[in-house]
Scaffold this motif. Sequence first.
Motif, PDB file in Angstrom:
ATOM      1  N   ARG A 182      -7.774   5.307   0.818  1.00 37.99           N
ATOM      2  CA  ARG A 182      -6.658   4.969  -0.069  1.00 37.99           C
ATOM      3  C   ARG A 182      -5.629   4.083   0.625  1.00 37.99           C
ATOM      4  O   ARG A 182      -4.734   3.523  -0.007  1.00 37.99           O
ATOM      5  N   PHE A 183      -5.749   3.964   1.907  1.00 42.16           N
ATOM      6  CA  PHE A 183      -4.871   3.120   2.717  1.00 42.16           C
ATOM      7  C   PHE A 183      -5.742   2.484   3.793  1.00 42.16           C
ATOM      8  O   PHE A 183      -6.646   3.132   4.315  1.00 42.16           O
ATOM      9  N   THR A 184      -5.468   1.224   4.124  1.00 43.68           N
ATOM     10  CA  THR A 184      -6.311   0.556   5.112  1.00 43.68           C
ATOM     11  C   THR A 184      -5.499  -0.339   6.021  1.00 43.68           C
ATOM     12  O   THR A 184      -4.479  -0.906   5.602  1.00 43.68           O
ATOM     13  N   ALA A 185      -5.941  -0.437   7.262  1.00 45.62           N
ATOM     14  CA  ALA A 185      -5.377  -1.433   8.163  1.00 45.62           C
ATOM     15  C   ALA A 185      -5.897  -2.801   7.736  1.00 45.62           C
ATOM     16  O   ALA A 185      -7.068  -2.936   7.370  1.00 45.62           O
ATOM     17  N   VAL A 186      -5.030  -3.801   7.757  1.00 44.93           N
ATOM     18  CA  VAL A 186      -5.430  -5.147   7.349  1.00 44.93           C
ATOM     19  C   VAL A 186      -5.348  -6.058   8.573  1.00 44.93           C
ATOM     20  O   VAL A 186      -4.262  -6.453   8.996  1.00 44.93           O
ATOM     21  N   VAL A 187      -6.507  -6.345   9.139  1.00 44.98           N
ATOM     22  CA  VAL A 187      -6.573  -7.130  10.371  1.00 44.98           C
ATOM     23  C   VAL A 187      -7.180  -8.493  10.071  1.00 44.98           C
ATOM     24  O   VAL A 187      -8.299  -8.585   9.551  1.00 44.98           O
ATOM     25  N   ASP A 188      -6.452  -9.535  10.385  1.00 48.53           N
ATOM     26  CA  ASP A 188      -6.933 -10.900  10.188  1.00 48.53           C
ATOM     27  C   ASP A 188      -8.019 -11.236  11.193  1.00 48.53           C
ATOM     28  O   ASP A 188      -9.080 -11.749  10.840  1.00 48.53           O
ATOM     29  N   SER A 189      -7.761 -10.937  12.459  1.00 50.93           N
ATOM     30  CA  SER A 189      -8.701 -11.286  13.511  1.00 50.93           C
ATOM     31  C   SER A 189      -8.381 -10.490  14.762  1.00 50.93           C
ATOM     32  O   SER A 189      -7.247 -10.047  14.966  1.00 50.93           O
ATOM     33  N   GLN A 192       0.815  -1.218   0.000  1.00 52.27           N
ATOM     34  CA  GLN A 192       0.000   0.000   0.000  1.00 52.27           C
ATOM     35  C   GLN A 192       0.851   1.272   0.000  1.00 52.27           C
ATOM     36  O   GLN A 192       0.517   2.249  -0.679  1.00 52.27           O
ATOM     37  N   LEU A 193       1.937   1.263   0.767  1.00 48.58           N
ATOM     38  CA  LEU A 193       2.806   2.436   0.796  1.00 48.58           C
ATOM     39  C   LEU A 193       3.466   2.668  -0.552  1.00 48.58           C
ATOM     40  O   LEU A 193       3.628   3.810  -0.998  1.00 48.58           O
ATOM     41  N   ALA A 194       3.852   1.589  -1.218  1.00 45.83           N
ATOM     42  CA  ALA A 194       4.438   1.728  -2.552  1.00 45.83           C
ATOM     43  C   ALA A 194       3.426   2.341  -3.511  1.00 45.83           C
ATOM     44  O   ALA A 194       3.756   3.218  -4.329  1.00 45.83           O
ATOM     45  N   ARG A 195       2.186   1.893  -3.421  1.00 49.70           N
ATOM     46  CA  ARG A 195       1.135   2.455  -4.272  1.00 49.70           C
ATOM     47  C   ARG A 195       0.913   3.930  -3.963  1.00 49.70           C
ATOM     48  O   ARG A 195       0.756   4.749  -4.885  1.00 49.70           O
ATOM     49  N   LEU A 196       0.930   4.304  -2.679  1.00 50.93           N
ATOM     50  CA  LEU A 196       0.764   5.711  -2.320  1.00 50.93           C
ATOM     51  C   LEU A 196       1.885   6.568  -2.884  1.00 50.93           C
ATOM     52  O   LEU A 196       1.682   7.750  -3.186  1.00 50.93           O
ATOM     53  N   GLY A 247       6.802  10.517  12.470  1.00 50.04           N
ATOM     54  CA  GLY A 247       6.399  11.900  12.220  1.00 50.04           C
ATOM     55  C   GLY A 247       6.082  12.149  10.760  1.00 50.04           C
ATOM     56  O   GLY A 247       5.080  12.791  10.419  1.00 50.04           O
ATOM     57  N   ASP A 248       6.923  11.605   9.876  1.00 54.80           N
ATOM     58  CA  ASP A 248       6.672  11.763   8.444  1.00 54.80           C
ATOM     59  C   ASP A 248       5.413  11.014   8.010  1.00 54.80           C
ATOM     60  O   ASP A 248       4.645  11.481   7.176  1.00 54.80           O
ATOM     61  N   LEU A 249       5.205   9.840   8.606  1.00 55.24           N
ATOM     62  CA  LEU A 249       4.081   9.012   8.209  1.00 55.24           C
ATOM     63  C   LEU A 249       2.737   9.612   8.604  1.00 55.24           C
ATOM     64  O   LEU A 249       1.737   9.439   7.906  1.00 55.24           O
ATOM     65  N   ALA A 250       2.726  10.291   9.738  1.00 56.66           N
ATOM     66  CA  ALA A 250       1.458  10.836  10.224  1.00 56.66           C
ATOM     67  C   ALA A 250       0.807  11.732   9.182  1.00 56.66           C
ATOM     68  O   ALA A 250      -0.415  11.683   8.968  1.00 56.66           O
ATOM     69  N   SER A 251       1.621  12.545   8.492  1.00 58.28           N
ATOM     70  CA  SER A 251       1.062  13.460   7.495  1.00 58.28           C
ATOM     71  C   SER A 251       0.716  12.762   6.194  1.00 58.28           C
ATOM     72  O   SER A 251      -0.119  13.235   5.426  1.00 58.28           O
ATOM     73  N   GLN A 252       1.338  11.606   5.924  1.00 58.74           N
ATOM     74  CA  GLN A 252       1.100  10.894   4.673  1.00 58.74           C
ATOM     75  C   GLN A 252      -0.038   9.883   4.781  1.00 58.74           C
ATOM     76  O   GLN A 252      -0.931   9.827   3.934  1.00 58.74           O
ATOM     77  N   VAL A 253       0.017   9.086   5.830  1.00 62.13           N
ATOM     78  CA  VAL A 253      -0.864   7.919   5.909  1.00 62.13           C
ATOM     79  C   VAL A 253      -2.215   8.240   6.537  1.00 62.13           C
ATOM     80  O   VAL A 253      -3.248   7.724   6.094  1.00 62.13           O
ATOM     81  N   LEU A 254      -2.244   9.081   7.566  1.00 66.99           N
ATOM     82  CA  LEU A 254      -3.518   9.349   8.232  1.00 66.99           C
ATOM     83  C   LEU A 254      -4.558   9.942   7.277  1.00 66.99           C
ATOM     84  O   LEU A 254      -5.716   9.511   7.298  1.00 66.99           O
ATOM     85  N   PRO A 255      -4.202  10.902   6.411  1.00 68.92           N
ATOM     86  CA  PRO A 255      -5.202  11.362   5.435  1.00 68.92           C
ATOM     87  C   PRO A 255      -5.650  10.253   4.486  1.00 68.92           C
ATOM     88  O   PRO A 255      -6.823  10.185   4.098  1.00 68.92           O
ATOM     89  N   ALA A 256      -4.706   9.371   4.103  1.00 68.75           N
ATOM     90  CA  ALA A 256      -5.063   8.272   3.203  1.00 68.75           C
ATOM     91  C   ALA A 256      -5.990   7.271   3.887  1.00 68.75           C
ATOM     92  O   ALA A 256      -6.864   6.677   3.252  1.00 68.75           O
TER      93      ALA A 256
END
Length: 321
Positions: free
Chosen positions: A286-293, A152-156, A272-281
Motif C-alpha cells: 500500500r506504500f512503496t519506495a520510489v527510486v529513480d536509479s 502516498q501518505l495522504a492516500r494512507l 516513531g509514529d511513522l514506523a507503526s504506520q508506514v512499515l506495515p503498508a
Amino acid sequence: MPMSLGTMDVLLTGDDRTLRPALRPIPAPGADQLLVRTRAVALNNADLDRSGAERIAGYEFAGEVIDAGADLDPSLIGTRVAGTAPAAFAQYVSVHHRHVITLPDALSFEDAASLPTALLTESGALSVAGIGPGDSVLITAASSGIGLIGVQLARLRGVTPVIATTRSAHKRELLEQLGADIVINTLEQDVVSTVLAVTNGRGATAVLDHVGADMIAATIPATSNGGKVISVGRLSGSMATVDLFALARHRVTLHAVSYGFTPPEVIGDLLGDLASQVLPALATGRFTAVVDSVVPLASAAAALERLGSGQAMGKIVLRMV
C-alpha cells in the motif's frame, strides 16, 4: 567497531559546488548515538545547495548498526536501519538513536535510504494540516522525490481527492499509480480553476506546497474557507509575497514547516509514529519506495546533475562501497 580502519570514504560539498571524494576519520558515537555502516545513501534537493564551508554532504542513509553509545543497549548492534543525519554521504554515520527506524527484512538498503527525510517531512506537514478522511489536499511539485511520498501518505490517511501538480507530463502516470486522483500539468492547466472544479467549488482543505516563491500566493484561492496552506519546500525560492487580504477573505492559515536535527525529539517523535504506520503498508504494497536509479558512489556528480535536471522519477540513491 572497526576503528582500526582509521579513515572512511566520504563525499564533500562546499564553495567549489561539487561533490568530491575524500577521506575522513571514522566518527565515534556519543553516549546516545549509534554508529552505522552505511550501505546506501539518497540525494535530496537540499544537496543542490552547495554553498558554504566545506563539509561532508548528505542527509539520509541506510545500513547496519556496528556500535552503540554508552547509554544504549548493545543488542542494537547488527540491526538494519535507515535514518537521517547530517554528513550522511560517508561509509560510517554517527546518528542519534531516535533518528533511525528498524527495517523489515524484505526492504533493501537502496529502497530504505530513499525514505527517511521525505517520510518525516511529509508526515509532519500532513499532521500540521490536520487532514484525514473527508478532506482534500493539493500537493504542489508532487512529482519531486518528497512530493511522491506526500501523495502516498495522504492516500494512507484516507484523504480524497489527492490533487497533484507537476510540470512534467511524463510523470502523470507515476503520480496516478501512487494514488493521485487528479494530476494538474501546471504548464498547460490553471491550478485554481482546476482545483475548484474537482472540489465542487470548495477548494482543497489543505495545500502542501513544495515550490515556494509565487506558488504560495497562487494556492490561496484554491484553498477552502478555513483551510491551511503548509509551506514545505522552497524549490523556487524562500521569499514570497502574499496578499494578506486574500488570506483573511478565505480564512486561510499559512504555516511553514522545516525539520532540523535539534532538538532530537522532533525527528524522533515523527519517525516513531511513522514506523507503526508506514512499515506495515510497505509490507502489503500500500506504500512503496520510489527510486529513480541506484548508482555507485563514483557517479555522485552525474547523479547530482540528474537531480538538478528535474527528470528523476523518484529518489536517486548512491550505493556505498
